[in-house]
Scaffold this active site. Structure first.
Site, PDB file in Angstrom:
ATOM      1  N   ASP A  29       0.816  -1.210   0.000  1.00 43.03           N
ATOM      2  CA  ASP A  29       0.000   0.000   0.000  1.00 43.03           C
ATOM      3  C   ASP A  29       0.852   1.263   0.000  1.00 43.03           C
ATOM      4  O   ASP A  29       0.416   2.317  -0.471  1.00 43.03           O
ATOM      5  CB  ASP A  29      -0.924  -0.002   1.223  1.00 43.03           C
ATOM      6  CG  ASP A  29      -1.906  -1.156   1.189  1.00 43.03           C
ATOM      7  OD1 ASP A  29      -2.104  -1.721   0.099  1.00 43.03           O
ATOM      8  OD2 ASP A  29      -2.463  -1.494   2.253  1.00 43.03           O
ATOM      9  N   GLY A  30       2.074   1.168   0.509  1.00 41.90           N
ATOM     10  CA  GLY A  30       2.940   2.344   0.546  1.00 41.90           C
ATOM     11  C   GLY A  30       3.297   2.870  -0.830  1.00 41.90           C
ATOM     12  O   GLY A  30       3.512   4.075  -1.002  1.00 41.90           O
ATOM     13  N   ASN A  80      -4.758   8.836   2.833  1.00 44.30           N
ATOM     14  CA  ASN A  80      -5.262   8.109   4.001  1.00 44.30           C
ATOM     15  C   ASN A  80      -5.784   9.050   5.080  1.00 44.30           C
ATOM     16  O   ASN A  80      -6.982   9.143   5.297  1.00 44.30           O
ATOM     17  CB  ASN A  80      -4.181   7.206   4.585  1.00 44.30           C
ATOM     18  CG  ASN A  80      -4.238   5.801   4.021  1.00 44.30           C
ATOM     19  OD1 ASN A  80      -5.185   5.431   3.329  1.00 44.30           O
ATOM     20  ND2 ASN A  80      -3.228   5.012   4.304  1.00 44.30           N
ATOM     21  N   ASP A 111      -5.068  11.649  23.291  1.00 49.08           N
ATOM     22  CA  ASP A 111      -3.777  11.508  22.626  1.00 49.08           C
ATOM     23  C   ASP A 111      -3.725  12.207  21.279  1.00 49.08           C
ATOM     24  O   ASP A 111      -2.637  12.418  20.744  1.00 49.08           O
ATOM     25  CB  ASP A 111      -3.446  10.023  22.438  1.00 49.08           C
ATOM     26  CG  ASP A 111      -2.990   9.365  23.729  1.00 49.08           C
ATOM     27  OD1 ASP A 111      -2.772  10.102  24.707  1.00 49.08           O
ATOM     28  OD2 ASP A 111      -2.872   8.132  23.763  1.00 49.08           O
ATOM     29  N   THR A 161      -9.905   2.310   6.803  1.00 49.98           N
ATOM     30  CA  THR A 161      -9.443   0.957   7.103  1.00 49.98           C
ATOM     31  C   THR A 161      -7.992   0.947   7.563  1.00 49.98           C
ATOM     32  O   THR A 161      -7.399  -0.129   7.683  1.00 49.98           O
ATOM     33  CB  THR A 161      -9.602   0.060   5.863  1.00 49.98           C
ATOM     34  OG1 THR A 161      -8.970   0.684   4.735  1.00 49.98           O
ATOM     35  CG2 THR A 161     -11.069  -0.161   5.545  1.00 49.98           C
ATOM     36  N   ALA A 162      -7.413   2.116   7.808  1.00 48.47           N
ATOM     37  CA  ALA A 162      -6.018   2.209   8.246  1.00 48.47           C
ATOM     38  C   ALA A 162      -5.977   2.581   9.734  1.00 48.47           C
ATOM     39  O   ALA A 162      -6.502   1.872  10.578  1.00 48.47           O
ATOM     40  CB  ALA A 162      -5.277   3.220   7.374  1.00 48.47           C
ATOM     41  N   TYR A 163      -5.381   3.714  10.049  1.00 48.80           N
ATOM     42  CA  TYR A 163      -5.229   4.151  11.438  1.00 48.80           C
ATOM     43  C   TYR A 163      -6.591   4.355  12.107  1.00 48.80           C
ATOM     44  O   TYR A 163      -6.785   4.033  13.282  1.00 48.80           O
ATOM     45  CB  TYR A 163      -4.413   5.455  11.457  1.00 48.80           C
ATOM     46  CG  TYR A 163      -3.867   5.854  12.813  1.00 48.80           C
ATOM     47  CD1 TYR A 163      -4.151   5.122  13.962  1.00 48.80           C
ATOM     48  CD2 TYR A 163      -3.050   6.969  12.933  1.00 48.80           C
ATOM     49  CE1 TYR A 163      -3.635   5.492  15.190  1.00 48.80           C
ATOM     50  CE2 TYR A 163      -2.534   7.348  14.163  1.00 48.80           C
ATOM     51  CZ  TYR A 163      -2.831   6.608  15.293  1.00 48.80           C
ATOM     52  OH  TYR A 163      -2.323   6.978  16.503  1.00 48.80           O
ATOM     53  N   ALA A 164      -7.565   4.868  11.368  1.00 48.40           N
ATOM     54  CA  ALA A 164      -8.879   5.139  11.942  1.00 48.40           C
ATOM     55  C   ALA A 164      -9.553   3.851  12.423  1.00 48.40           C
ATOM     56  O   ALA A 164     -10.197   3.832  13.480  1.00 48.40           O
ATOM     57  CB  ALA A 164      -9.756   5.847  10.925  1.00 48.40           C
TER      58      ALA A 164
END
Length: 453
Positions: free
Chosen positions: A183-184, A275, A305, A316-319
């Protein structure tokens, strides 16, 4: 049903009044006759259909909200707005087409991965020899020691066109992009094009591969189909982020410049992310205290934080790791997700894609905050600074291996193992004691024990 006037012709109902469809009738339904429910069900005049025994089932042609219909009931209408920048359409209609044959391709490969070198050489050689295309690569690729030891690569090395990130502008030079890796590589392709992005075809040669639907086994056949214009597209929206520094007030009053034709172009200090943009407390031991504004109106203060502002692609990533819902990339929305909030009632929210979010450090905050864009360009957000975030008009057109729905759910199943668990046993596989049920009395069970003896 409402009674009809004598002079009004009777319209055949699209659905039966009762759930009386048999399996045979359901299988005989002609799905190609399905029309747009939003466009056909809301009209001033009744829809006249010939009487027939065939049931016509409808479905909406739009995955997104709001409805593209401009009429609501007998009197309601949507006011025409010249500032509307988004048009809702059926995602299935998003197909790739070429108004002239593509000649230039940018190949992006995963760095520091020896397993990608052989597929990279085969792909570049095939594009040069079989398709007679101009192949662009990053200049750092030619400095790879292992790649230069490849005999096949030495024969085509001089035919490649190189560029350097941060120095060369690729705008209007690339017809389409091929990514080899995870994905990167797709995030890097988005970073290279801060305005219009060429179509991206991503092959899964990395670890997760959530955004890379293609397999490299039959790349010749798949690439030929794409070059002939046989492919579906997923338009992945991006966030336009503009940092406003307290020491630089000249950008505060006006963040967009207008061309002579009226189209807006990004400000010089804007960053487009695919993203998410993350605001966190950095190395400070204190909680973040961030003020959140929506279209200039104060919404809340985030104490925790930090905060994640993401696209549907980034949901679908950090979230997702922070507890947010996963949203299909075709849904026009912006997700706001707190990171470990100090309030248990502070849940993630979804806002319309057209709004503008303003994020700033609260005046009473004990510390500053830090901002990162797709994991890059990390910088400090001081008191008096602000970050403006809205949806960009330049999405990333990603080529689908099958279609939007199939690719997305396949990525959920393969990448995240969504809803994967052990199956519950059926009753036949349970023990006899469990299958006996609660109707057996204690006396009957005791008698069974005596007979067993």
């Amino acid at each position: 049903m409402f009674p009809l006037r004598p002079d009004q012709p009777q319209a055949v109902a699209s659905f039966p009044l009762h759930s009386s469809l048999s399996i045979e009738e359901f299988n005989n339904v002609k799905w190609e006759d399905i029309n747009d429910c939003n466009n056909n069900c809301i009209r001033e005049e009744p829809i006249l259909r010939p009487k027939t025994n065939r049931h016509i089932l409808r479905r909406t042609r739009s995955l997104n909200a709001p409805s593209p219909v401009q009429q609501f009931g007998p009197c309601g209408r949507i006011m025409k707005n010249s500032a509307m920048v988004m048009q809702i359409q059926d995602p299935a209609s998003q197909r790739l087409t070429w108004y002239k044959p593509p000649l230039t391709v940018l190949v992006i490969k995963k760095v520091s991965d020896a397993s990608v070198l052989a597929p990279f050489v085969y792909l570049v050689d095939w594009l040069l020899q079989e398709k007679n295309m101009v192949v662009w690569v990053e200049s750092a690729v030619l400095e790879d020691v292992q790649l230069n030891e490849n005999v096949r690569f030495k024969a085509i090395r001089d035919k490649l066109v190189t560029f350097k990130d941060g120095r060369d502008d690729l705008t209007d030079r690339i017809d389409f992009i091929v990514c080899l890796g995870g994905d990167g590589t797709l995030l890097y392709a988005s970073l290279l094009f801060q305005q219009s992005v060429p179509p991206v075809m991503a092959f899964h040669l990395g670890s997760l591969g959530f955004l890379t639907p293609f397999r490299f086994d039959n790349f010749e056949e798949q690439l030929t189909s794409v070059l002939e214009g046989h492919a579906a597209l997923t338009l992945r929206s991006r966030l336009r982020c503009v940092m406003h520094r307290r020491s630089d007030r000249k950008h505060e009053a006006k963040t967009l410049e207008a061309d002579l034709d009226g189209e807006a172009r990004p400000a010089a200090n804007s960053i487009l992310v695919l993203n998410e943009v993350v605001i966190d407390r950095g190395p400070s031991p204190y909680l973040s205290n961030i003020d959140l504004f929506l279209d200039g109106k104060y919404i809340t203060s985030v104490q925790g934080d930090g905060l994640i502002v993401s696209t549907p692609t980034g949901s679908t990533a950090y979230a997702a790791a922070a507890g947010a819902s996963m949203i299909h990339p075709s849904v026009p929305a912006i997700m706001v997700t707190p990171i470990c909030p100090h309030s248990l009632s502070f849940r993630p929210i979804v806002v319309p894609a057209g709004v503008e979010l303003k994020i700033s450090v609260s005046p009473e905050s004990r510390n500053t905050s830090w901002v990162s864009f797709d994991g890059r360009n990390r910088q400090e957000l001081f008191h008096g600074d602000s970050l403006r975030v809205t949806t960009s008009i330049y999405p990333v057109p990603c080529i689908c291996a099958q279609d939007q729905i199939s690719d997305w759910f396949a990525s959920l199943a393969d990448g995240l193992h969504w809803n994967v668990r052990k199956r519950q046993k059926c009753l036949d596989e349970l023990s006899d004691l469990t299958a006996s049920g609660s109707e057996d009395t204690l006396d009957e069970i005791e008698n069974m024990k005596l007979y067993d003896v």
